[in-house]
Design an enzyme around this catalytic site. Structure first.
Site, short mmCIF file in Angstrom:
data_model
loop_
_atom_site.label_atom_id
_atom_site.label_comp_id
_atom_site.label_asym_id
_atom_site.label_seq_id
_atom_site.Cartn_x
_atom_site.Cartn_y
_atom_site.Cartn_z
N ASP A 100 29.51 43.20 37.58
CA ASP A 100 28.66 42.36 36.72
C ASP A 100 27.23 42.72 37.09
OD1 ASP A 100 27.07 40.42 35.64
OD2 ASP A 100 28.37 38.74 36.20
N TYR A 132 21.01 37.94 32.18
CA TYR A 132 21.20 36.91 33.20
C TYR A 132 21.90 37.49 34.43
CZ TYR A 132 21.65 32.34 35.21
OH TYR A 132 21.51 31.27 36.04
N ASP A 166 37.79 38.16 33.03
CA ASP A 166 36.52 37.61 33.49
C ASP A 166 36.70 36.12 33.74
OD1 ASP A 166 33.82 37.69 34.19
OD2 ASP A 166 33.15 37.24 32.15
N LYS A 167 35.88 35.60 34.65
CA LYS A 167 35.89 34.18 35.01
C LYS A 167 37.22 33.76 35.64
CE LYS A 167 31.86 33.88 32.98
NZ LYS A 167 31.57 35.33 33.20
N TYR A 209 32.98 35.44 50.64
CA TYR A 209 33.68 36.41 49.83
C TYR A 209 32.75 36.94 48.76
CZ TYR A 209 37.99 34.87 51.95
OH TYR A 209 38.98 34.60 52.84
N LYS A 262 34.35 38.29 44.17
CA LYS A 262 35.61 37.57 44.24
C LYS A 262 36.26 37.37 42.88
CE LYS A 262 33.49 32.98 44.29
NZ LYS A 262 34.03 32.27 43.16
N ASP A 267 36.86 38.15 38.56
CA ASP A 267 36.87 39.13 37.51
C ASP A 267 37.64 40.40 37.87
OD1 ASP A 267 35.15 37.15 36.76
OD2 ASP A 267 33.34 38.33 37.07
N GLN A 295 56.73 52.75 30.54
CA GLN A 295 57.77 53.62 29.95
C GLN A 295 58.43 54.54 30.98
OE1 GLN A 295 56.96 51.83 26.28
NE2 GLN A 295 58.60 53.25 26.66
N SER A 296 59.53 55.15 30.59
CA SER A 296 60.25 56.15 31.38
C SER A 296 60.48 55.72 32.83
CB SER A 296 59.49 57.48 31.38
OG SER A 296 59.25 57.90 30.09
N ARG A 311 31.69 28.21 36.26
CA ARG A 311 31.16 28.18 37.62
C ARG A 311 32.20 28.60 38.65
NH1 ARG A 311 26.27 25.52 37.56
NH2 ARG A 311 25.83 24.45 35.61
MG MG Z 1 27.64 37.06 35.60
MG MG Z 2 32.04 38.23 35.27
#
Ligand code: MG
Ligand code: MG
Length: 341
Positions: free
Chosen positions: A12, A91, A132-133, A228, A231, A233, A241-242, A265
């Site tokens: 990110d 952001y 994500d999140k 951490y 952490k 995402d 297959q196979s 959050r």
């Molecule tokens: Mg972000």
């Molecule tokens: Mg993210």
């Protein structure tokens, strides 16, 4: 046979708007850099995409896992894209880049990494998942379903090349130790652990012969400065297959919206929602009502509309008499005046 490495490296480096999505200039910037790397022969091929505010660099190359050159390439792209993000005032520009200096490998520096080295088959159907999140343990449920649940993956029962089952490498993120459990033999032991998906994370799945089938990003394990990092995402690579689950069996677990941690959050439990790349903007949307999270409301509206329409001229489809003044009602009443006894 030629070995090839698939690397999915993500970070990110700035959200648009808030933490919701990715500015197209960031994608363009990353594509330009990877075109150059492909031209030089550093990588074989690539694809750039995003999930929410995470930039996903998907590469194939011959340098193996944890290759300094590949990690440096991605790190430099993230740094470069951070400059674009800053210009655009996105952001949290550069939020996943936790160091000023690259030190050989992006692990521990913030970005997430999933890599596998394979002997490429004649056709190599691979699916890359990005979320994500939410946290790396989010892949536990679908990986179990794909590779151990015969009600999801009938191939485990009827395909001789899958009947042996699979081995799961499970990481204890607090102890930083890995245990390998075989299915179906140790299925119940496996479930005891991976049901606690904030503690035990499936890192990878292999055939009993050792051939790699799936890998996840497990960067939650990296502790820096007592916390951490990277952490959230996670990404995941799954081969199909196979002798491995069919594409349909790999996708089947996502037909249920299972519960994961993360969300707003990073502090809540919420349902995992499978969406197209186009819809991978985990917020109520910027194109205000274009988001699938309003699908339920749309479905409800259609159901209610169909129901009430069938009332025809009866209330409550038709408004009450007091609101019917400018319709035919006064004329009808006038006509019927003498008929009322
Ligand atoms: Mg972000
Ligand atoms: Mg993210």
């Amino acid at each position: 046979m030629d070995k090839i490495t698939i690397s999915v490296i993500k970070a990110d480096i700035g959200g648009y708007v808030g933490h919701s999505s990715m500015h197209p200039n960031i994608i363009t910037n990353a594509i330009q850099s990877l075109e150059k790397a492909k031209g030089k022969g550093t990588i074989v091929d690539f694809h750039v995409t995003h999930c929410g505010d995470d930039l996903d660099l998907i590469l194939t190359h011959r340098l193996g896992e944890n290759a300094g050159d590949i990690h440096k390439l991605c790190w430099d792209i993230f740094v470069d894209c951070t400059e674009v993000a800053k210009e655009l005032k996105l952001y949290g520009a550069g939020q996943d880049l936790l160091s000023d200096a690259f030190s050989g490998n992006v692990k521990g520096l913030g970005p997430g990494v999933a890599e596998m080295t394979i002997e490429e088959r004649k056709s190599e159907p691979v699916i890359i998942f990005a979320a994500d999140k939410t946290s790396p343990g989010s892949w536990n449920f679908p990986l179990y379903k794909m590779f151990a649940d015969p009600f999801n993956t009938i191939g485990l029962v009827i395909d001789p090349s899958m009947h042996e089952g699979f081995s799961f490498d499970v990481l204890d993120i607090f102890e930083n130790k890995t245990v390998t459990l075989n299915c179906p033999e140790e299925m119940y032991d496996l479930l005891v652990l991976i049901g606690a998906s904030e503690h035990y994370i499936i890192k990878g799945v292999r055939k009993k012969t050792g051939q790699i089938a799936a890998v996840t990003s497990t960067q939650k394990v990296n502790l820096m400065a007592g916390r951490y990092v990277g952490k959230d995402d996670p990404v995941m690579i799954v081969r199909c297959q196979s002798g491995l689950p069919a594409v349909g069996e790999v996708l089947e677990p996502f037909s249920m919206s299972y519960m994961v941690t993360g969300w707003m959050r990073g502090s809540h439990w919420g349902p995992f929602m499978p969406v197209s790349v186009e819809d991978a903007n985990p917020t109520r949307p910027r194109d205000m009502f274009a988001d699938p999270s309003y699908d339920l409301a749309r479905n409800q509206a259609n159901e209610v509309a169909n129901y009430i329409r069938r009332h025809g001229p009866f209330e409550p489809q038709r408004l009450p008499l007091s609101d019917m003044e400018y319709t035919t009602l006064p004329q009808v009443l006038k006509k019927l005046k003498d008929k009322f006894k």
